[in-house]
Design a protein around this motif. Structure first.
Motif, mmCIF file in Angstrom:
data_model
loop_
_atom_site.group_PDB
_atom_site.id
_atom_site.type_symbol
_atom_site.label_atom_id
_atom_site.label_comp_id
_atom_site.label_asym_id
_atom_site.label_seq_id
_atom_site.Cartn_x
_atom_site.Cartn_y
_atom_site.Cartn_z
ATOM 1 N N PHE A 163 4.014 -0.016 -29.292
ATOM 2 C CA PHE A 163 3.639 0.678 -28.051
ATOM 3 C C PHE A 163 4.349 2.024 -27.955
ATOM 4 O O PHE A 163 3.721 3.045 -27.620
ATOM 5 C CB PHE A 163 3.992 -0.188 -26.846
ATOM 6 C CG PHE A 163 3.715 0.481 -25.522
ATOM 7 C CD1 PHE A 163 2.408 0.595 -25.055
ATOM 8 C CD2 PHE A 163 4.753 1.012 -24.767
ATOM 9 C CE1 PHE A 163 2.148 1.214 -23.843
ATOM 10 C CE2 PHE A 163 4.500 1.636 -23.565
ATOM 11 C CZ PHE A 163 3.190 1.738 -23.102
ATOM 12 N N ASN A 164 5.651 2.011 -28.259
ATOM 13 C CA ASN A 164 6.399 3.278 -28.232
ATOM 14 C C ASN A 164 5.849 4.258 -29.253
ATOM 15 O O ASN A 164 5.789 5.469 -28.997
ATOM 16 C CB ASN A 164 7.884 3.010 -28.494
ATOM 17 C CG ASN A 164 8.550 2.277 -27.354
ATOM 18 O OD1 ASN A 164 8.106 2.367 -26.212
ATOM 19 N ND2 ASN A 164 9.609 1.544 -27.647
ATOM 20 N N GLU A 165 5.450 3.714 -30.414
ATOM 21 C CA GLU A 165 4.864 4.572 -31.441
ATOM 22 C C GLU A 165 3.552 5.177 -30.964
ATOM 23 O O GLU A 165 3.276 6.356 -31.176
ATOM 24 C CB GLU A 165 4.635 3.766 -32.718
ATOM 25 C CG GLU A 165 4.096 4.583 -33.887
ATOM 26 C CD GLU A 165 3.902 3.747 -35.135
ATOM 27 O OE1 GLU A 165 3.327 4.264 -36.107
ATOM 28 O OE2 GLU A 165 4.328 2.570 -35.128
ATOM 29 N N PHE A 166 2.744 4.356 -30.279
ATOM 30 C CA PHE A 166 1.477 4.847 -29.738
ATOM 31 C C PHE A 166 1.714 5.925 -28.686
ATOM 32 O O PHE A 166 1.049 6.971 -28.687
ATOM 33 C CB PHE A 166 0.696 3.683 -29.123
ATOM 34 C CG PHE A 166 -0.489 4.116 -28.299
ATOM 35 C CD1 PHE A 166 -1.673 4.510 -28.916
ATOM 36 C CD2 PHE A 166 -0.416 4.133 -26.912
ATOM 37 C CE1 PHE A 166 -2.763 4.918 -28.159
ATOM 38 C CE2 PHE A 166 -1.505 4.542 -26.160
ATOM 39 C CZ PHE A 166 -2.681 4.937 -26.774
ATOM 40 N N VAL A 167 2.666 5.647 -27.780
ATOM 41 C CA VAL A 167 2.980 6.638 -26.734
ATOM 42 C C VAL A 167 3.484 7.929 -27.358
ATOM 43 O O VAL A 167 3.089 9.035 -26.945
ATOM 44 C CB VAL A 167 4.029 6.064 -25.751
ATOM 45 C CG1 VAL A 167 4.508 7.142 -24.790
ATOM 46 C CG2 VAL A 167 3.445 4.900 -24.977
ATOM 47 N N ASP A 168 4.347 7.795 -28.375
ATOM 48 C CA ASP A 168 4.887 8.983 -29.038
ATOM 49 C C ASP A 168 3.767 9.787 -29.701
ATOM 50 O O ASP A 168 3.746 11.024 -29.618
ATOM 51 C CB ASP A 168 5.923 8.555 -30.083
ATOM 52 C CG ASP A 168 6.590 9.745 -30.748
ATOM 53 O OD1 ASP A 168 7.173 10.571 -30.031
ATOM 54 O OD2 ASP A 168 6.527 9.842 -31.986
ATOM 55 N N LYS A 169 2.817 9.095 -30.347
ATOM 56 C CA LYS A 169 1.701 9.797 -30.982
ATOM 57 C C LYS A 169 0.851 10.525 -29.956
ATOM 58 O O LYS A 169 0.397 11.651 -30.185
ATOM 59 C CB LYS A 169 0.837 8.807 -31.775
ATOM 60 C CG LYS A 169 1.463 8.340 -33.079
ATOM 61 C CD LYS A 169 0.514 7.420 -33.838
ATOM 62 C CE LYS A 169 1.129 6.991 -35.173
ATOM 63 N NZ LYS A 169 0.224 6.065 -35.909
ATOM 64 N N GLN A 170 0.641 9.863 -28.803
ATOM 65 C CA GLN A 170 -0.167 10.492 -27.759
ATOM 66 C C GLN A 170 0.527 11.711 -27.177
ATOM 67 O O GLN A 170 -0.102 12.755 -26.936
ATOM 68 C CB GLN A 170 -0.462 9.470 -26.654
ATOM 69 C CG GLN A 170 -1.457 9.957 -25.610
ATOM 70 C CD GLN A 170 -2.803 10.297 -26.207
ATOM 71 O OE1 GLN A 170 -3.355 9.529 -26.981
ATOM 72 N NE2 GLN A 170 -3.340 11.463 -25.860
ATOM 73 N N ILE A 171 1.843 11.588 -26.972
ATOM 74 C CA ILE A 171 2.610 12.727 -26.454
ATOM 75 C C ILE A 171 2.565 13.878 -27.443
ATOM 76 O O ILE A 171 2.382 15.045 -27.063
ATOM 77 C CB ILE A 171 4.068 12.301 -26.164
ATOM 78 C CG1 ILE A 171 4.122 11.339 -24.976
ATOM 79 C CG2 ILE A 171 4.942 13.527 -25.890
ATOM 80 C CD1 ILE A 171 5.495 10.763 -24.719
ATOM 81 N N ARG A 172 2.722 13.556 -28.727
ATOM 82 C CA ARG A 172 2.675 14.600 -29.751
ATOM 83 C C ARG A 172 1.301 15.269 -29.792
ATOM 84 O O ARG A 172 1.205 16.480 -29.944
ATOM 85 C CB ARG A 172 3.002 14.008 -31.120
ATOM 86 C CG ARG A 172 4.459 13.623 -31.300
ATOM 87 C CD ARG A 172 4.730 13.296 -32.759
ATOM 88 N NE ARG A 172 6.114 12.914 -32.989
ATOM 89 C CZ ARG A 172 6.659 12.805 -34.198
ATOM 90 N NH1 ARG A 172 5.928 13.047 -35.267
ATOM 91 N NH2 ARG A 172 7.912 12.463 -34.340
ATOM 92 N N ALA A 173 0.260 14.444 -29.673
ATOM 93 C CA ALA A 173 -1.094 15.018 -29.687
ATOM 94 C C ALA A 173 -1.289 15.973 -28.517
ATOM 95 O O ALA A 173 -1.876 17.054 -28.661
ATOM 96 C CB ALA A 173 -2.131 13.896 -29.644
ATOM 97 N N ASN A 174 -0.780 15.576 -27.346
ATOM 98 C CA ASN A 174 -0.879 16.453 -26.175
ATOM 99 C C ASN A 174 -0.069 17.729 -26.373
ATOM 100 O O ASN A 174 -0.524 18.832 -26.020
ATOM 101 C CB ASN A 174 -0.378 15.720 -24.926
ATOM 102 C CG ASN A 174 -1.274 14.552 -24.541
ATOM 103 O OD1 ASN A 174 -2.437 14.501 -24.946
ATOM 104 N ND2 ASN A 174 -0.744 13.608 -23.787
ATOM 105 N N ASN A 175 1.140 17.565 -26.942
ATOM 106 C CA ASN A 175 1.975 18.749 -27.202
ATOM 107 C C ASN A 175 1.288 19.711 -28.173
ATOM 108 O O ASN A 175 1.329 20.935 -27.996
ATOM 109 C CB ASN A 175 3.330 18.320 -27.782
ATOM 110 C CG ASN A 175 4.187 17.589 -26.784
ATOM 111 O OD1 ASN A 175 4.001 17.710 -25.576
ATOM 112 N ND2 ASN A 175 5.147 16.817 -27.269
ATOM 113 N N LYS A 176 0.663 19.141 -29.210
ATOM 114 C CA LYS A 176 -0.015 19.975 -30.200
ATOM 115 C C LYS A 176 -1.191 20.718 -29.577
ATOM 116 O O LYS A 176 -1.388 21.915 -29.839
ATOM 117 C CB LYS A 176 -0.497 19.100 -31.361
ATOM 118 C CG LYS A 176 -1.138 19.881 -32.503
ATOM 119 C CD LYS A 176 -1.498 18.959 -33.655
ATOM 120 C CE LYS A 176 -2.116 19.746 -34.811
ATOM 121 N NZ LYS A 176 -2.446 18.849 -35.957
#
Length: 583
Positions: A60-73
């Motif tokens: 779940f943390n990995e998924f959240v981190d990926k989503q945050i990174r995608a938004n940041n990008k």
């Protein structure tokens, strides 16, 4: 007869009541058994559940981190578009002048453009870009071409007034291109006189470029070589100078690190809390090959064999096309967003890299920082291959000291033991060779957990009593039925005893089924756990091997650096045709 009928009716009623009571007891007993079953299941699977929860939380943390990174990008890409539009709006007209500079020189060489056209173009630029240092310099250049000495002097004075350093450097290169060596030396000396070794204009790399490429002639080279020697002597006398160089070069070298995604190490990645440390040290080991490849590519690259004018035009392009000081804030923001996009939205990594690269956007820096940027960041410092070689050779001792410090720091972080978390149990392995010991330890721990779960799934004291007590009560009741006036009580005793015996065997059957369920569950967990341990130890063994192989490349980097002789390299430069085209 009536009494007998009444007794029969009453007995029938009592029998039905006892039957309902017996059924109720069976239901209650079944519910209690069900509750016991659920409790034992929860207790038995608690370790597995905790492990599953930990893995789920990690995913779940990995998924959240990926989503945050995608938004940041996505945000960085959007911001980058806005910044580029702002740069184009505010400074796009500068590009027109920059592209025109070498065009004027080459057009004059070929003699295919009328001199009046050149004058008209430069004068128009002077009007449309007020305050920009290059505009009056181009007017002076056009006037020089047209032999308009008064206009050339006035325009030259205005260019120097707007930016003495860049104008002096510009005319040093232009005069050398025109084979006016004395004038080139004069302008180079003027440029150097305006410099301070602790606060050099970032464009000083242009002088290094011309010097390292052998384009300024022997007289001016003597001036530049002497000046660089004095700068280094002055800087070396400052307290903490060597420590500063180690930190400076360490930061520049570490910028070449690349992320390690851990492909092929799924078991360690999933089941080891040591994984972040392993990722970090593997990135450090991968850096060796990256640095060796980087340095090797520089020293194997051929120096330009173009003629003097072509090489000087390249350096002039570097001078005029590089962004000016007033553009720096926007360029710096744009670079940060580029890094966010480059690292797929990882703002922490982008910030770390930006912290190291921010010196590239400083308008002034000390001489050693200039060498570091020229060697490690040719894209932003606009340094040639010759300058990179020269900067690395001159900085060899600092690079070696910094690199050795990086190697030692990475080795110090290598863990002796790698942790494994499985079903709530913790184990360690050094290199994966103790696979059988880990399986045995896991089997013992899981076996103890199995026994604990089974210990809660046994007959209660009452259930055990029901077999013998119920048999005794039933037997007494059966005997009493044949005693006068004892039929009623005997029947009750017989039914109660039979119910107790039935309850005993019913509970025993349910417990047997539950024990079988617990054993099946733990057998499956044991088989899966052993599979994980085997995969884990294989991952660890392979990781240690890969790390050792990658880390061994560090010795090749050290060997490569030790072979670079600054004195020999400079002497080779002197023999490589310095001053060609100056005759």
């Amino acid at each position: 007869m009536a009494d007998y009928a009444i007794s029969g009716a009453d007995l029938s009623y009592i029998e039905r009541s006892l039957s309902r009571i017996s059924n109720g007891l069976e239901e209650v007993s079944g519910e209690i058994a069900s509750v016991d079953s659920h409790v034992s299941r929860v207790e038995g699977e608690l370790g597995q559940l905790q492990g599953d929860l930990n893995r789920l939380a990690g995913k779940f943390n990995e998924f959240v981190d990926k989503q945050i990174r995608a938004n940041n990008k996505a945000d960085a890409q959007s911001e980058l578009i806005k910044l580029n539009q702002e740069l184009e709006k505010n400074f796009g007209h500068y590009d027109i002048i920059r592209r025109t500079t070498t065009g004027i020189l080459q057009a004059d060489d070929l003699g295919i453009v009328k001199k009046s056209t050149i004058s008209g173009v430069t004068e128009e630029m002077m009007i449309t870009t007020p305050g920009y240092w290059l505009a009056p310099c181009l007017v002076a250049l056009a006037a020089w071409i047209n032999d308009q000495h008064d206009l050339a002097e006035r325009a030259l004075a205005e260019g120097v007034k707007r930016n003495d350093e860049k104008a002096s450097l510009f005319f040093a290169l232009v005069c050398r291109r025109a084979d006016r060596k004395d004038a080139a030396i004069k302008w180079a000396r003027r440029y150097l006189a305006n410099q301070n070794e602790e606060n050099l204009d970032r464009k000083t790399v242009i002088v290094l470029d011309a010097y390292a490429s052998g384009l300024l002639g022997s007289d001016s080279e003597g001036i530049i070589a002497k000046q660089m020697g004095e700068w280094l002597e002055t800087l070396a006398e400052k307290p903490g100078f060597n420590e500063q160089q180690v930190a400076q070069w360490s930061g520049a070298i570490n910028l070449k690190r690349r992320p390690f995604n851990g492909d092929g190490y799924d078991f360690v990645k999933t089941y080891s809390p040591t994984w972040p440390v392993l990722t970090d040290i593997m990135e450090g080991a991968m850096l060796h090959a990256k640095i060796l490849e980087y340095f090797t590519a520089i020293f194997e690259q051929k120096v330009s064999v173009a003629d003097l004018k072509a090489q000087l035009d390249e350096i002039l392009d570097s001078l005029v096309t590089d962004f000016d000081d007033e553009e720096l804030p926007l360029r710096q923001k744009a670079r940060y967003n580029e890094l966010v996009v480059q690292f797929d939205g990882d703002v922490q990594r982008a910030s770390k890299n930006m912290h190291e690269e921010v010196v590239e956007f400083e308008t002034h820096k000390d001489f050693t920082r200039l060498l570091t940027d020229a060697a490690m960041n040719p894209e932003t410092s606009h340094s040639s291959v010759s300058t990179q070689k020269f900067a690395i050779a001159l900085s060899r001792d600092w690079i070696s000291a910094s690199y050795n410090a990086i190697v030692e720091q990475n080795k110090a972080k290598v863990p002796q033991e790698i942790q494994l978390q499985l079903d709530g149990f913790n184990y360690t392995t050094r290199d994966g060779s103790n696979e059988s010991e880990l399986i045995q330890a896991y089997s013992r721990d899981l076996g103890a957990q199995r026994e604990s779960a089974l210990s809660t799934c046994v007959l209660t004291g009452f259930d055990q009593f029901c077999l013998y007590g119920g048999g005794a009560i039933g037997l007494i009741g059966l005997i009493s039925m044949f005693v006068p006036q004892g039929m009623f009580l005997g029947l009750i005793g017989t039914i109660a005893g039979a119910g107790m015996v039935i309850k005993h065997f019913s509970q025993k059957k349910k417990i047997g089924l539950k024990n079988q369920e617990i054993n099946n569950n733990y057998d499956a967990r044991h088989a899966n756990g052993c599979k994980i341990i085997r995969g884990f130890t294989e991952n660890v063994a392979r990781f240690r091997k890969e790390f050792a192989e990658r880390d061994a490349v560090g010795a090749k980097v050290t060997e490569f650096l030790n072979q670079i002789s600054p004195e020999l390299y400079v002497r080779k430069l002197a023999d490589s045709g310095r001053g060609k085209g100056s005759k």
